[in-house]
Design a protein around this motif. Structure first.
Motif, PDB file in Angstrom:
ATOM      1  N   ILE A 162      82.399 -84.347 -72.612  1.00 22.96           N
ATOM      2  CA  ILE A 162      82.388 -83.519 -71.408  1.00 22.96           C
ATOM      3  C   ILE A 162      82.930 -84.353 -70.253  1.00 22.96           C
ATOM      4  O   ILE A 162      82.432 -85.445 -69.976  1.00 22.96           O
ATOM      5  N   VAL A 192      82.034 -84.055 -79.231  1.00 18.36           N
ATOM      6  CA  VAL A 192      82.342 -83.316 -78.006  1.00 18.36           C
ATOM      7  C   VAL A 192      82.212 -84.266 -76.819  1.00 18.36           C
ATOM      8  O   VAL A 192      81.213 -84.971 -76.678  1.00 18.36           O
ATOM      9  N   ALA A 211      85.739 -80.901 -73.171  1.00 23.38           N
ATOM     10  CA  ALA A 211      85.498 -79.802 -72.232  1.00 23.38           C
ATOM     11  C   ALA A 211      85.580 -80.357 -70.815  1.00 23.38           C
ATOM     12  O   ALA A 211      84.794 -81.237 -70.442  1.00 23.38           O
ATOM     13  N   SER A 233      76.101 -79.859 -76.588  1.00 23.21           N
ATOM     14  CA  SER A 233      77.373 -79.264 -77.003  1.00 23.21           C
ATOM     15  C   SER A 233      77.821 -79.799 -78.357  1.00 23.21           C
ATOM     16  O   SER A 233      78.360 -79.057 -79.182  1.00 23.21           O
ATOM     17  N   THR A 234      77.577 -81.077 -78.583  1.00 27.29           N
ATOM     18  CA  THR A 234      77.928 -81.681 -79.874  1.00 27.29           C
ATOM     19  C   THR A 234      77.098 -81.079 -80.994  1.00 27.29           C
ATOM     20  O   THR A 234      77.619 -80.762 -82.075  1.00 27.29           O
ATOM     21  N   LEU A 255      83.027 -73.280 -78.018  1.00 25.23           N
ATOM     22  CA  LEU A 255      82.538 -74.365 -77.171  1.00 25.23           C
ATOM     23  C   LEU A 255      82.679 -74.007 -75.705  1.00 25.23           C
ATOM     24  O   LEU A 255      81.776 -74.268 -74.894  1.00 25.23           O
ATOM     25  N   GLN A 256      83.799 -73.381 -75.348  1.00 24.29           N
ATOM     26  CA  GLN A 256      84.007 -72.980 -73.963  1.00 24.29           C
ATOM     27  C   GLN A 256      82.942 -71.970 -73.530  1.00 24.29           C
ATOM     28  O   GLN A 256      82.385 -72.069 -72.427  1.00 24.29           O
ATOM     29  N   LEU A 266      74.162 -82.455 -71.516  1.00 27.99           N
ATOM     30  CA  LEU A 266      75.065 -81.336 -71.805  1.00 27.99           C
ATOM     31  C   LEU A 266      76.010 -81.694 -72.951  1.00 27.99           C
ATOM     32  O   LEU A 266      76.263 -80.874 -73.840  1.00 27.99           O
ATOM     33  N   GLN A 267      76.504 -82.907 -72.927  1.00 21.78           N
ATOM     34  CA  GLN A 267      77.405 -83.363 -73.983  1.00 21.78           C
ATOM     35  C   GLN A 267      76.682 -83.411 -75.324  1.00 21.78           C
ATOM     36  O   GLN A 267      77.241 -83.023 -76.361  1.00 21.78           O
ATOM     37  N   PHE A 283      79.958 -71.611 -74.793  1.00 17.33           N
ATOM     38  CA  PHE A 283      78.657 -72.287 -74.764  1.00 17.33           C
ATOM     39  C   PHE A 283      78.481 -73.091 -73.479  1.00 17.33           C
ATOM     40  O   PHE A 283      77.454 -72.979 -72.794  1.00 17.33           O
ATOM     41  N   VAL A 284      79.491 -73.897 -73.147  1.00 17.99           N
ATOM     42  CA  VAL A 284      79.413 -74.732 -71.944  1.00 17.99           C
ATOM     43  C   VAL A 284      79.388 -73.870 -70.691  1.00 17.99           C
ATOM     44  O   VAL A 284      78.615 -74.121 -69.761  1.00 17.99           O
TER      45      VAL A 284
END
Length: 227
Positions: free
Chosen positions: A137, A135, A96, A121-122, A67-68, A117-118, A70-71
């Motif tokens: 953010i 997830v 994140a 990410s999910t 996840l880190q 973005l959230q 990816f973000v």
């Protein structure tokens, strides 16, 4: 259930299984646990050979790292100096935190950029897991500022229910943490009930007056997902 994904893999040997697994999943030692179900056997002259069987459990450290990455890859397009720190609040909720001068561009107008973005990410993390995860953010102190705004929104909605005589008020779409905050605030008001409807990223909260007639009892019997 503390694990998010568990695999049972067969191969010619335990070493081969783990080597292929690490390469296929881009996973590092320490990010998974494994249990040897069967070491396998080469058999006599290659006859009656038996495959090895390994049960693998992927740990939360793997999902935090992925996840880190990816973000960070996304936010670096706005500002390469933005920092990203990921941790899990519980086995199914990952947060994140991003900080830096360029986070304003990421948040966007009314938080729409942050919401997008959230949402992405999910979706990304859920594709890696067998269990549904959430997830969140958090950009700078945005969540704290939003908390103050949500409290005002709830107050205005309650005043509208009281003064205008309407039966319910539908709020604008919100992030998951914002909806949960609304429900938490409204627990202190026994004359209203709240529930969430719709699908992400357009899911919103409905605040409804708590009637005392039979029709309300029928509505109350429904199962609401207050997230």
């Amino acid at each position: 259930m503390k694990y998010l994904k568990r695999l049972t893999i067969t191969g010619r040997s335990v070493e081969e299984i783990l080597s292929v697994f690490e390469e296929d999943y881009d996973i590092k030692k320490g990010e998974y646990d494994y249990n040897v179900v069967d070491k396998g056997s080469v058999g006599f002259l290659g006859i009656f050979a038996r495959d090895a069987v390994v049960e693998i459990t992927i740990k939360k450290q793997y999902y935090e790292r992925k996840l880190q990455e990816f973000v960070k890859k996304i936010v670096s397009h706005f500002d390469p100096d933005i920092s990203v720190k990921v941790y899990s609040k519980n086995p199914r909720v990952f947060i994140a935190k991003i900080n830096g001068e360029g986070i304003g561009k990421i948040i966007g107008k009314h938080g729409k950029g942050l919401g997008a973005l959230q949402h992405l990410s999910t979706i990304f993390l859920n594709r890696l897991s067998d269990t549904k995860v959430t997830v969140l953010i958090d950009a700078g102190d945005y969540r704290e500022k939003r908390k103050e705004l949500i409290e005002r929104i709830v107050k205005n909605a309650l005043e509208k229910l009281k003064k205008d005589g309407v039966k319910k008020v539908e709020l604008d779409p919100m992030f998951a943490f914002e909806r949960m905050l609304v429900h938490e605030i409204l627990k202190n008001f026994k004359d209203v009930v709240s529930y969430s409807v719709g699908v992400e990223p357009y899911r919103y909260v409905v605040i409804e007056r708590r009637e005392k007639d039979a029709s309300f009892k029928a509505r109350k019997s429904r199962t609401y997902n207050n997230r």
